[in-house]
Scaffold this active site. Structure first.
Site, PDB file in Angstrom:
ATOM      1  N   HIS A  31     -38.468 -37.982  -7.662  1.00 40.50           N
ATOM      2  CA  HIS A  31     -39.751 -38.044  -6.951  1.00 40.50           C
ATOM      3  C   HIS A  31     -39.852 -36.881  -5.955  1.00 40.50           C
ATOM      4  CE1 HIS A  31     -42.885 -40.537  -4.647  1.00 40.50           C
ATOM      5  NE2 HIS A  31     -42.616 -39.537  -3.831  1.00 40.50           N
ATOM      6  N   GLU A  32     -38.790 -36.676  -5.157  1.00 39.68           N
ATOM      7  CA  GLU A  32     -38.794 -35.600  -4.162  1.00 39.68           C
ATOM      8  C   GLU A  32     -38.890 -34.231  -4.820  1.00 39.68           C
ATOM      9  OE1 GLU A  32     -39.337 -35.909  -1.167  1.00 39.68           O
ATOM     10  OE2 GLU A  32     -39.078 -38.066  -1.099  1.00 39.68           O
ATOM     11  N   HIS A  76     -42.421 -33.216  -5.613  1.00 40.68           N
ATOM     12  CA  HIS A  76     -43.125 -32.637  -4.453  1.00 40.68           C
ATOM     13  C   HIS A  76     -42.681 -31.191  -4.225  1.00 40.68           C
ATOM     14  CE1 HIS A  76     -44.957 -36.284  -2.968  1.00 40.68           C
ATOM     15  NE2 HIS A  76     -43.822 -36.892  -2.730  1.00 40.68           N
TER      16      HIS A  76
HETATM   17 ZN   LIG Z   1     -43.472 -38.796  -2.088  1.00 38.00          ZN
END
Ligand SMILES: [Zn+2]
Length: 268
Positions: free
Chosen positions: A67-68, A71
């Site tokens: 998830h990170e 980004h």
């Molecule tokens: Zn996030």
């Protein structure tokens, strides 16, 4: 973050682990072993459930890292400097230098995280289905009999599908500094062309949501769920602090602080 150690570099981005993450790892492992995996393997002592709990916790935090990375990679593609990704007690944080330069960039960097978690949930759900695991719906409304019918691998995959679904949905809540709050801010920013005003409103919603979670945690405490209650209060406190700081410091260039995206990974 201080008191963190490096795990190495992936795609040229340093991955770090903060000391407090060990607490989260122990908490998730113990919670799963003593609850969920006790139903799966009720007659096998605590060793096997602990092993399944630790495996699930590792894969949960691997999911948070993915998830990170979504980004960070989008931010880098848009020309921003990514310093590191750090796992800590509430999940993960991407340390990205400065604020996004446009509402469009802010929107793209923020929305990709929850979408990635939802995609991961689908992948784990399909994997669980492919080996004949119980569905997430069965788990949500399921009985202990349904749980016991699962294989250990199916149980791990179902947990990962559920937790990634929860992570994706939780991070879509429009409460700054959650991803959904940043998406909300980018929409306000695009509509009003006023970054400070957009931050102020999104952070106000974030503070309100933080207080709501603290209240929810107190209710859980009173209802006899001490671990869940304390955890919910901690996350609420963390969110309201971060939202309050964003509201106070919105005029300050935060390039020294970096742009953190906290991920309160809801415990089991
Ligand atoms: Zn996030």
């Amino acid at each position: 973050m201080r008191q963190s150690f490096s795990l190495g570099h992936v795609f040229g981005i340093e991955v770090r682990v903060h000391a407090t993450w060990l607490l989260a790892f122990a908490f998730v492992t113990w919670g799963l072993a003593n609850g969920y995996f006790r139903f799966i393997a009720p007659r096998q002592g605590l060793g096997f459930p602990l092993l399944l709990g630790a495996l699930s916790a590792v894969l949960l935090f691997a999911s948070v890292l993915v998830h990170e990375f979504s980004h960070s990679l989008v931010a880098r593609a848009l020309g921003m400097r990514v310093r590191d990704i750090t796992l800590f007690i509430f999940g993960g944080v991407s340390n990205i230098g400065g604020e996004a330069i446009s509402a469009r960039n802010e929107f793209l960097i923020s929305i990709v995280g929850p979408l990635t978690s939802l995609a991961l949930a689908s992948v784990f759900w399909l994997a669980a289905q492919s080996i004949g695991g119980t569905t997430v719906v069965d788990l949500l409304f399921g009985s202990a009999r349904g749980l016991r019918a699962m294989t250990p691998l199916g149980a791990v995959l179902n947990y990962l599908a559920s937790i990634n679904l929860l992570l994706g949905l939780f991070n879509l809540i429009p409460a700054f500094p959650l991803d959904g709050g940043r998406v909300f801010r980018s929409i306000l920013w695009a509509a009003s062309h006023r970054f400070d005003r957009a931050t102020h409103i999104a952070a106000l919603v974030g503070q309100g949501f933080g207080f709501l979670m603290i209240g929810l945690g107190l209710v859980r405490l009173v209802l006899g769920d001490p671990a869940g209650g304390v955890w919910t209060i901690f996350i609420g406190w963390f969110l309201s602090q971060a939202a309050g700081a964003a509201r106070r410091d919105r005029e300050v260039d935060d390039s020294l602080q970096g742009r953190g995206t906290p991920h309160p990974a809801p415990a089991a």
